[in-house]
Design an enzyme around this catalytic site. Structure first.
Site, mmCIF file in Angstrom:
data_model
loop_
_atom_site.group_PDB
_atom_site.id
_atom_site.type_symbol
_atom_site.label_atom_id
_atom_site.label_comp_id
_atom_site.label_asym_id
_atom_site.label_seq_id
_atom_site.Cartn_x
_atom_site.Cartn_y
_atom_site.Cartn_z
ATOM 1 N N LYS A 1 0.756 -1.207 0.019
ATOM 2 C CA LYS A 1 -0.169 0.103 0.006
ATOM 3 C C LYS A 1 1.201 1.177 0.414
ATOM 4 O O LYS A 1 0.199 2.359 -0.997
ATOM 5 C CB LYS A 1 -1.158 0.239 1.413
ATOM 6 C CG LYS A 1 -1.773 0.750 1.355
ATOM 7 C CD LYS A 1 -2.731 1.817 0.086
ATOM 8 C CE LYS A 1 -3.452 2.813 1.028
ATOM 9 N NZ LYS A 1 -4.399 3.361 -0.113
ATOM 10 N N LYS B 1 0.105 11.805 4.365
ATOM 11 C CA LYS B 1 0.981 10.323 5.920
ATOM 12 C C LYS B 1 1.387 9.400 4.907
ATOM 13 O O LYS B 1 2.336 8.355 5.317
ATOM 14 C CB LYS B 1 -0.566 10.064 6.587
ATOM 15 C CG LYS B 1 -0.766 8.939 7.807
ATOM 16 C CD LYS B 1 -1.010 8.565 7.215
ATOM 17 C CE LYS B 1 -1.966 7.393 6.600
ATOM 18 N NZ LYS B 1 -2.652 6.624 6.565
#
Length: 510
Positions: free
Chosen positions: A394, A462
């Site tokens: 991811k 993030k």
């Protein structure tokens, strides 16, 4: 030809969107008007809080075209937008300032909604969440469906998962009354029958990863296990609704309770705390913002651990770092539970339509038990083996996407400085090897100044930060990702953290 002016109620259309009710407003000085010969107006769109430069040929007077456009879209957020513009029009007719309910609320919190986007960028996360709470309903199958025979339905659920993929979609066996499955097809009823290709016959997609981009209609037979879902933000709310709509027994919890409303109306139950959800359910999914939020719902007061017991499963679909994945997994397993990480690839639109790509790793038995849930939420699920592999995959994908978005922003900004037509450049890009959904959707968002939070910029920053951490640990230089991260950090500092990731263009073009 009708002359349009500031204050006019209109129907306006942007790339990839239907005609939408709006109002021509004073331009936002911080949103540069695209260069080119086309005449444009700055439009505020009702029901979204968004503004955009729109070509005059794509703007129609509201009253004259109401019958044409008001019935063309049945989505709840569109219907709400029509109600708001009708409310504003009625007030104007009575000589009252034409503020919709949306505008009244925004004035209470942060001034008029007709203020420039630069001021709206500093709105609290509560306002940003409001603009994304409505989700379109997914089309359902007709009632008459093909189901497995009574004998086949006696299979153990693990074997049933294998069976669902191997049986033909043309099997015409009667519906079992004792075990009435909920069948769901995310395509129209006139889609032709398609047999599953041999490359998709195992739920273990490490062995059957394919390169197909054509979606295959699938039936979703809900597990008899009780499902919990914690975290109903931009992604989680749609994922939970898809579980409910495919017949799963779902209990939900969210820190902000009013976000549970739409999912409960769809048929879910509401838990009083994460621990309460765990106690009521067999498998619990979570989808929250960051590692700290995951720790809070798991380890905090009335958290997941306080309800965890032997055999229960916890599946975290948040995007978090590998260390947090292993920390949470250890805590869950010490209570006798099972743990699976399952971050997703996709944004708001994919979540709404059940088209996410799910990256699972960890407990294999829990993965098998989650099969029908993953079918409801995604178009493809990969089992990637040991814990941490889901997070690493991811991070790498997010890092690539964030860097590419920064590159698109730089290219469009350079084109403007060079005196080129940005729309023409975008059209050229979409005709060549770089054409992809990211270029099409985000490029249009940049040029139109339209940034609904499909993937909030703060989340992308993030993800970039977490990807850089992996590179630091492995001593792998990540020059491009590092530079991109600085641009996203600057955009956050400018107040655009809760807008879409495409808002990084503002930092590049400042």
């Amino acid at each position: 030809m009708t002359t349009l002016k500031v204050g006019d109620f209109v129907w306006a259309k942007m790339t990839g969107y239907p005609y939408w009710p709006g109002k021509i407003v004073e331009e936002d000085k911080d949103v540069k008007k695209p260069k080119g010969k086309s005449e444009m107006h700055y439009v505020r769109f009702y029901g979204t809080g968004d503004h955009a430069w729109t070509k005059v040929e794509l703007i129609k007077p509201y009253e004259e075209n109401k019958e044409t456009f008001s019935v063309a879209n049945k989505r709840p957020n569109f219907i709400d937008a029509v109600k708001e513009i009708e409310h504003a029009s009625e007030r104007r007719g009575k000589g009252i300032p034409d503020t919709s309910s949306e505008e009244e609320e925004s004035e209470d919190e942060n001034g008029s909604d007709d203020e420039p986007l630069s001021k709206h960028a500093k709105i609290t996360s509560k306002k940003a969440e409001k603009t994304t709470k409505s989700t379109p309903k997914r089309r359902k199958q007709p009632k008459k469906q093909n189901y497995p025979s009574r004998e086949q339905l006696t299979l153990h659920h693990h074997d049933l998962s294998h069976y669902l993929l191997t049986r033909s979609l043309e099997n015409n066996t009667p519906q079992n009354a004792a075990h009435k499955p909920s069948s769901y097809n995310r395509f129209s009823s006139d889609t032709p029958d398609i047999k599953l290709p041999s490359s998709r016959r195992s739920p273990d997609t490490t062995a059957d990863a394919d390169s197909t981009t054509q979606y295959i209609p699938r039936e979703v037979m809900a597990t008899d296990k009780k499902i919990g879902f914690i975290g109903l933000g931009i992604m989680g709310s749609s994922m939970a609704r898809n579980l409910v709509e495919t017949g799963h027994d779902v209990t939900v919890w969210n820190r902000t309770q009013d976000k549970c409303t739409s999912v409960i109306k769809a048929g879910a139950k509401q838990g009083s705390s994460p621990a309460d959800v765990v106690q009521q359910c067999d498998i619990i999914f979570s989808c929250v913002a960051d590692p700290n939020a995951v720790r809070d719902i798991v380890i905090g007061n009335y958290g997941v651990l306080q309800g965890m017991s032997s055999g229960k499963g916890f599946v975290d679909m948040s995007t978090i770092d590998v260390d947090t994945v292993k920390e949470i997994a250890e805590a869950i397993c010490m209570r006798g539970g099972r743990y699976l990480e399952a971050p997703v690839n996709g944004s708001k639109k994919e979540a709404e339509h059940g088209q996410l790509v799910i990256l699972a790793a960890g407990d294999r038995s829990l993965y098998m038990d989650c099969y029908s849930s993953f079918e409801a939420m995604g178009k493809k699920t990969f089992f990637l083996g040991e814990l941490g592999n889901g997070a690493k995959n991811k991070m790498i994908m997010s890092m690539m996407m964030g860097s590419f978005m920064a590159s698109i922003s730089e290219s469009l900004s350079l084109a403007e400085k060079a005196g080129l037509d940005q729309y023409t450049l975008l059209e050229i890009l979409n005709m060549g090897a770089l054409s992809c959904p990211l270029v099409k959707s985000k490029g249009a968002a940049v040029l139109e100044g339209h940034f609904p939070a499909n993937f909030p910029l703060r989340h992308m920053q993030k993800d970039l930060r977490l990807g850089l951490q992996i590179g630091e640990e492995l001593e792998q230089p990540l020059h491009i990702a590092g530079a991109s991260n600085e641009l996203y950090k600057r955009s956050k500092a400018m107040g655009y953290g809760d807008r879409d990731m495409a808002c990084v263009y503002r930092a590049v073009n400042a």
